[in-house]
Design a protein around this motif. Structure first.
Motif, PDB file in Angstrom:
ATOM      1  N   LYS A  23     -29.407  42.412  45.280  1.00 38.62           N
ATOM      2  CA  LYS A  23     -29.757  41.189  44.556  1.00 38.62           C
ATOM      3  C   LYS A  23     -30.664  41.472  43.359  1.00 38.62           C
ATOM      4  O   LYS A  23     -30.592  40.786  42.335  1.00 38.62           O
ATOM      5  N   ILE A  24     -31.522  42.488  43.470  1.00 36.73           N
ATOM      6  CA  ILE A  24     -32.363  42.884  42.334  1.00 36.73           C
ATOM      7  C   ILE A  24     -31.466  43.287  41.159  1.00 36.73           C
ATOM      8  O   ILE A  24     -31.694  42.890  40.010  1.00 36.73           O
ATOM      9  N   ARG A  25     -30.435  44.066  41.463  1.00 35.36           N
ATOM     10  CA  ARG A  25     -29.530  44.520  40.396  1.00 35.36           C
ATOM     11  C   ARG A  25     -28.792  43.334  39.766  1.00 35.36           C
ATOM     12  O   ARG A  25     -28.642  43.259  38.547  1.00 35.36           O
ATOM     13  N   LYS A 362     -33.944  35.192  46.772  1.00 36.22           N
ATOM     14  CA  LYS A 362     -35.299  34.681  46.509  1.00 36.22           C
ATOM     15  C   LYS A 362     -36.321  35.812  46.464  1.00 36.22           C
ATOM     16  O   LYS A 362     -37.209  35.831  45.606  1.00 36.22           O
ATOM     17  N   ILE A 363     -36.189  36.764  47.395  1.00 38.44           N
ATOM     18  CA  ILE A 363     -37.118  37.899  47.421  1.00 38.44           C
ATOM     19  C   ILE A 363     -36.937  38.763  46.178  1.00 38.44           C
ATOM     20  O   ILE A 363     -37.916  39.198  45.555  1.00 38.44           O
ATOM     21  N   LEU A 368     -38.818  41.027  40.947  1.00 42.80           N
ATOM     22  CA  LEU A 368     -38.644  41.234  39.499  1.00 42.80           C
ATOM     23  C   LEU A 368     -39.754  40.537  38.711  1.00 42.80           C
ATOM     24  O   LEU A 368     -40.256  41.077  37.715  1.00 42.80           O
ATOM     25  N   LYS A 369     -40.131  39.353  39.148  1.00 39.88           N
ATOM     26  CA  LYS A 369     -41.206  38.617  38.488  1.00 39.88           C
ATOM     27  C   LYS A 369     -42.504  39.415  38.534  1.00 39.88           C
ATOM     28  O   LYS A 369     -43.211  39.543  37.520  1.00 39.88           O
ATOM     29  N   MET A 370     -42.814  39.984  39.703  1.00 41.25           N
ATOM     30  CA  MET A 370     -44.026  40.785  39.853  1.00 41.25           C
ATOM     31  C   MET A 370     -43.942  42.070  39.032  1.00 41.25           C
ATOM     32  O   MET A 370     -44.923  42.490  38.413  1.00 41.25           O
TER      33      MET A 370
END
Length: 374
Positions: A23-25, A362-363, A368-370
């Motif tokens: 999901k990060i990708r 969501k995680i 990515l935000k952090m």
């Protein structure tokens, strides 16, 4: 951008981390930012092919284990943990990730210790109803905490916590009904039960199911994931018990169900019998299938019993304690549920209400935000 993932060495830790990495990708692609370097740190790679296919760099790190019972190994593992911390400090300094994400396990302690030392932002995920010791400690300096069960949030500062549910394996939420009976050589006219003790199997459940086979195959087909280490014993006993049965072919034992076979099994099944690991419950909930849950009596922090009763609270499952699990009781509970269609439909609704399908997404968004902020 660099993101480091770490957890215990079991499939219950590994697969959720892979789901988050995937999901990060996707999220990075959606935001049109450069793909981050993603690292996975553990004692062993668990599934090298899956890491390779997701472009995840494996870093080996050993750590000692603090057992809940007296063992001379606890003394020697103190030195192993100390060595792991030293190696983790050097690794974190070398990689210097923007975010460390952990879903717990004793193997993640050295990395989290090093991240705290170097002031790397940490996000943790608590998959069970109660956190283990490593995550309890890490929660004191973690920036954000995601939880798989609502009850887990009470252990932490409210402003840090988000109830996301548990990340599940990609594709597992889509059972395959079409072609499932043909693939598994099942009779469409006979109800099917899936016995699913987790990736390693569950010996106690295996034993009771095998003892019940003569009665069960009279009415049902059984898909049984035994676990690789248990398969030979289970297969041998089942063959002896069913030797003269005219329904011997209704019993389908497997060492392990890969993703395709599991999706097929789910698509063909009317009822699931399972342990109460957080990952197993989360997957069963997404499937929306009625279940009989048998928690491990002695689990860290009694988390399996808590998981089971949390899941069963809205009618999604029937919980049978280990001490009560007998062949007669299991057959009785299966018959009771299979003969009550209305009850199973209510259980299915309860399961779907509990399910969370976007936990990994969501995680990943928060990671990515952090990372971008860091």
């Amino acid at each position: 951008m660099k993101i480091l993932l770490t957890g215990g060495g079991s499939g219950g830790h590994f697969y959720p981390l892979i789901s988050v990495a995937q999901k990060i990708r996707k999220e990075a692609e959606k935001r049109k930012i450069l793909q981050p370097k993603i690292y996975y740190v553990a004692e062993n790679p668990y599934d090298e092919d899956l890491l390779f296919r997701n472009d995840i760099i494996f870093k080996q790190l050993s750590s000692g284990k603090l057992r809940n019972y007296f063992s001379v190994l606890n003394f020697f593992d103190l030195f192993k943990t100390a060595g792991g911390i030293i190696k983790a400090m050097m690794m974190i300094f070398s990689v210097y990730p923007d975010v460390v994400f952990s879903n717990g396990g004793y193997g993640s302690f050295p990395v989290l210790f090093a991240a705290k030392f170097f002031r790397i932002p940490v996000l943790i995920h608590v998959s069970d109803t109660s956190p283990g010791r490593v995550l309890r400690w890490a929660s004191k300096f973690a920036k954000k905490i995601s939880v798989g069960f609502p009850e887990a949030g009470k252990h932490f500062l409210e402003e840090k916590v988000a109830y996301t549910g548990n990340p599940i394996r990609a594709g597992i939420n889509l059972p395959l009904v079409q072609g499932a009976h043909e693939f598994l050589k099942l009779d469409k006219g006979v109800p099917t039960i899936l016995v699913f003790g987790g990736s390693q199997g569950a010996k106690m459940i295996n034993d009771v199911v095998v003892d019940s086979l003569l009665q069960l195959v009279e009415k049902y087909q059984i898909i049984h994931q035994t676990g690789a280490n248990n398969f030979k014993e289970v297969f041998g006993r089942a063959n002896l018990i069913l030797e003269k049965s005219s329904h011997k072919e209704r019993y389908k034992p497997f060492k392990y169900l890969d993703l395709l076979a599991l999706r097929m099994s789910v698509g063909a099944s009317d009822l699931v019998i399972s342990r109460a690991g957080a990952g197993s419950i989360s997957e069963i909930a997404v499937w929306g299938i009625p279940s009989i849950i048998v928690p491990i009596t002695i689990s860290s922090g009694d988390h399996q019993r808590q998981n089971a009763f949390s899941y069963a609270r809205n009618g999604a499952a029937v919980v049978v304690e280990e001490e009560n699990l007998t062949s007669n009781l299991l057959v009785s509970e299966i018959n009771r549920l299979m003969e009550d269609k209305e009850k199973r439909e209510k259980m299915s609704v309860g399961a779907k209400e509990f399910a969370r399908t976007d936990a990994a997404e969501k995680i990943a968004e928060e990671i990515l935000k952090m990372a971008l902020k860091h």
